[in-house]
Design an enzyme around this catalytic site. Structure first.
Site, PDB file in Angstrom:
ATOM      1  N   HIS A 129       0.829  -1.198   0.000  1.00 35.95           N
ATOM      2  CA  HIS A 129       0.000   0.000   0.000  1.00 35.95           C
ATOM      3  C   HIS A 129       0.871   1.259   0.000  1.00 35.95           C
ATOM      4  O   HIS A 129       0.614   2.201  -0.744  1.00 35.95           O
ATOM      5  CB  HIS A 129      -0.922  -0.004   1.223  1.00 35.95           C
ATOM      6  CG  HIS A 129      -1.871  -1.172   1.249  1.00 35.95           C
ATOM      7  ND1 HIS A 129      -3.235  -1.024   1.119  1.00 35.95           N
ATOM      8  CD2 HIS A 129      -1.647  -2.501   1.360  1.00 35.95           C
ATOM      9  CE1 HIS A 129      -3.811  -2.219   1.168  1.00 35.95           C
ATOM     10  NE2 HIS A 129      -2.868  -3.126   1.319  1.00 35.95           N
TER      11      HIS A 129
ATOM     12  N   ASP B  70      -6.009   5.618   1.116  1.00 34.50           N
ATOM     13  CA  ASP B  70      -6.267   4.196   0.986  1.00 34.50           C
ATOM     14  C   ASP B  70      -7.698   3.917   1.461  1.00 34.50           C
ATOM     15  O   ASP B  70      -8.182   4.557   2.404  1.00 34.50           O
ATOM     16  CB  ASP B  70      -5.260   3.429   1.865  1.00 34.50           C
ATOM     17  CG  ASP B  70      -5.189   1.955   1.509  1.00 34.50           C
ATOM     18  OD1 ASP B  70      -4.186   1.541   0.915  1.00 34.50           O
ATOM     19  OD2 ASP B  70      -6.140   1.198   1.841  1.00 34.50           O
TER      20      ASP B  70
ATOM     21  N   HIS C  18       2.475 -14.894  -4.757  1.00 34.18           N
ATOM     22  CA  HIS C  18       1.332 -14.911  -3.834  1.00 34.18           C
ATOM     23  C   HIS C  18       0.156 -14.116  -4.405  1.00 34.18           C
ATOM     24  O   HIS C  18      -0.906 -14.089  -3.817  1.00 34.18           O
ATOM     25  CB  HIS C  18       1.763 -14.322  -2.501  1.00 34.18           C
ATOM     26  CG  HIS C  18       2.145 -12.866  -2.597  1.00 34.18           C
ATOM     27  ND1 HIS C  18       3.110 -12.400  -3.482  1.00 34.18           N
ATOM     28  CD2 HIS C  18       1.696 -11.766  -1.945  1.00 34.18           C
ATOM     29  CE1 HIS C  18       3.221 -11.090  -3.341  1.00 34.18           C
ATOM     30  NE2 HIS C  18       2.379 -10.685  -2.431  1.00 34.18           N
TER      31      HIS C  18
END
Ligand SMILES: *[C@@H]1O[C@H](CO)[C@@H](O)[C@H](O)[C@H]1NC(C)=O
Ligand SMILES: *[C@@H]1O[C@H](CO)[C@@H](O)[C@H](O)[C@H]1NC(C)=O
Length: 473
Positions: free
Chosen positions: A20, A125, A366
């Site tokens: 982030h 965010d 991932h």
């Protein structure tokens, strides 16, 4: 004519986790390239983390980006638990909770900037909506929510949360494939604590004037539109898909940021022959799982670069706690070196440069969204091994929708060790099979289209221009 009362400024408010922090710093860089001053806020250690790991050396970061180190109360920074049944990085929760203390300083910064600016744009965010809850009411200020995950995952969450079903075609193509792989529920991929933290943001999203995505319409325009359609409500109608945020043109060999050993090794390998193996900054694998990966990689006989690092702590600079020495099977590193099979990297790897190298032909990942976008934009197919959060949904997007990757067998069942034969098989499937070659061809093609989207006249460039024009109107 320029407004003499000042111009537009942008404030970035990231969630303090690497994927982030990085994405909003990339966006800061893009916005600053239009000559707009950007303020990036966070705790001192998270700002430092964002800078030291950025693809551009902090010293050459444009002076248009101003970092604000705001005090946060001391927070715990426990070591990750590699044996936790739930793979979500719950050890980062103290840092997430500590962001509550940013609310006051962020509001003060916005108030003071609004006195001298024509307009203040707060880009936060989606997980930081509560921190910016006071800013939208400050004169001349607008809030925009930044989504750090794929529109596909966002759309899927919304459908799950509202009990709606996917449109018929998607339902057949995707849901059943996903379910047949043992779809992890939201409770499997998050913790209770984090679900509560997310839910606590929700009411403050109503202050938002629009949404920004680190994605590209070439990749998932359909899902950007679908997500926009299910969230359209009142004023929240503007959506900009302006990814990829990461740079698309890599530095020439001579001016690479890092003379990392793995880059020199890559230079000696055949085109598309190497798989890059990395599970990101939030995954802590058990010793047993690491052993299975080592055996699987070695037996596959495929060339690899394996980034073997422990997951980030809440404060990556804090000492304290016994650092885990990740053990590999005895003789593994020697064998790999003797056979020139691969490189094990234990420090910070130049991921984008590795993905952009012609010798790299696959990414065992991932499926964190940042990694997905980097791999997509470099045209590298993904061997998906999702761990938590949005990653299982991203894996479905990659493998079933875009068909630019394959999913490692058995990896979707939580709390089970994936055995070496499954890993070996997946490696062969991507790196040494016709199916792998077809997958790679589609990835290469999509990569070219995505890079083109940021060129003059490209769709992401147009959306970025439109966002910039909107905020500086
Ligand atoms: C949509 O707007 C209505 C009226 O403003 C509000 O009551 C409702 O909560 C909103 N829904 C969402 C999902 O934000
Ligand atoms: C895959 O493509 C490579 C490079 O074009 C080629 O050398 C290889 O034989 C192909 N493998 C299969 C199984 O088709």
């Amino acid at each position: 004519m320029k407004d003499v009362s000042g111009s537009v400024v942008v404030i970035m408010v990231p969630l303090p986790a690497q994927g982030h922090l990085n994405q909003l710093l990339e966006l800061a860089h893009l916005v600053a390239s239009y000559g707009i001053p950007v303020h990036y806020v966070g705790s001192a250690s998270h700002n430092r983390q964002a800078k030291v790991r950025f693809h551009v050396l902090a010293s050459s970061l444009t002076s248009n980006i101003c970092f604000h180190d705001f005090p946060t109360p001391p927070f715990l920074s426990p070591t990750p638990n590699p044996n936790s049944p739930n793979k979500f990085p719950s050890h980062l929760q103290p840092a997430f909770d500590a962001t509550a203390s940013l609310r006051g300083p962020v509001a003060s910064l916005v108030r003071s900037l609004s006195l001298e600016s024509r307009r203040v744009i707060v880009v936060h965010d989606s997980m930081m909506a509560s921190v910016v809850q006071d800013t939208a009411s400050v004169p001349k200020t607008e809030n925009y929510v930044f989504h750090s995950v794929s529109a596909f995952a966002l759309y899927w969450y919304t459908l799950e949360a509202t009990g709606r079903t996917l449109p018929q075609k998607e339902h057949v193509d995707i849901t059943e494939l996903f379910l047949s792989k043992g779809s992890p529920s939201l409770l499997d991929v998050f913790t209770d604590e984090f679900l509560k933290f997310m839910a606590s943001q929700h009411e403050f999203l109503k202050f938002s004037s629009g949404s920004i995505y680190n994605t590209c319409r070439v990749v998932e325009g359909r899902y950007v539109d679908l997500f926009a359609s299910v969230t359209a409500n009142g004023t929240m109608t503007k959506h900009w898909a302006i990814g990829p945020f990461n740079p698309l043109k890599l530095p020439e060999k001579e001016s690479r940021r890092s003379a990392h050993v793995c880059m020199e090794w890559l230079d000696k390998q055949a085109p598309s022959s190497v798989i890059y193996v990395s599970f990101g900054t939030t995954t802590a694998l058990s010793d047993q799982q690491i052993r299975e990966i080592a055996i699987g990689l070695e037996r596959s006989g495929q060339k690899f670069i394996w980034v073997l690092r422990e997951a980030d702590k809440a404060d990556i600079f804090s000492g304290g706690g016994e650092a885990r020495k990740i053990e590999l099977p005895q003789g593994f590193e020697e064998t790999v070196e003797t056979r020139d099979l691969g490189v094990v990297v234990r420090d910070w790897a130049p991921q984008l440069e590795i993905l952009g190298h012609p010798a790299t032909g696959g990414f065992l990942s991932h499926c964190g969204w940042n990694s997905c976008m980097e791999s997509i934009s470099m045209g590298v197919p993904i061997l998906a091994w999702p761990m938590h959060s949005d990653q299982p949904r991203n894996a479905v997007l990659i493998a079933q929708v875009l068909k630019i990757g394959l999913i490692v067998k058995d990896c979707m069942s939580q709390n089970k060790v994936v055995k070496s034969p499954a890993i070996q098989g997946a490696m062969k499937a991507l790196m040494a099979s016709e199916q792998g070659n077809e997958t790679r061809k589609r990835a290469v093609k999509l990569g070219a289209a995505v890079r083109g989207s940021m060129d003059e006249g490209g769709v992401s460039r147009a959306e970025l221009d439109s966002f910039i024009a909107h905020i500086s109107r």
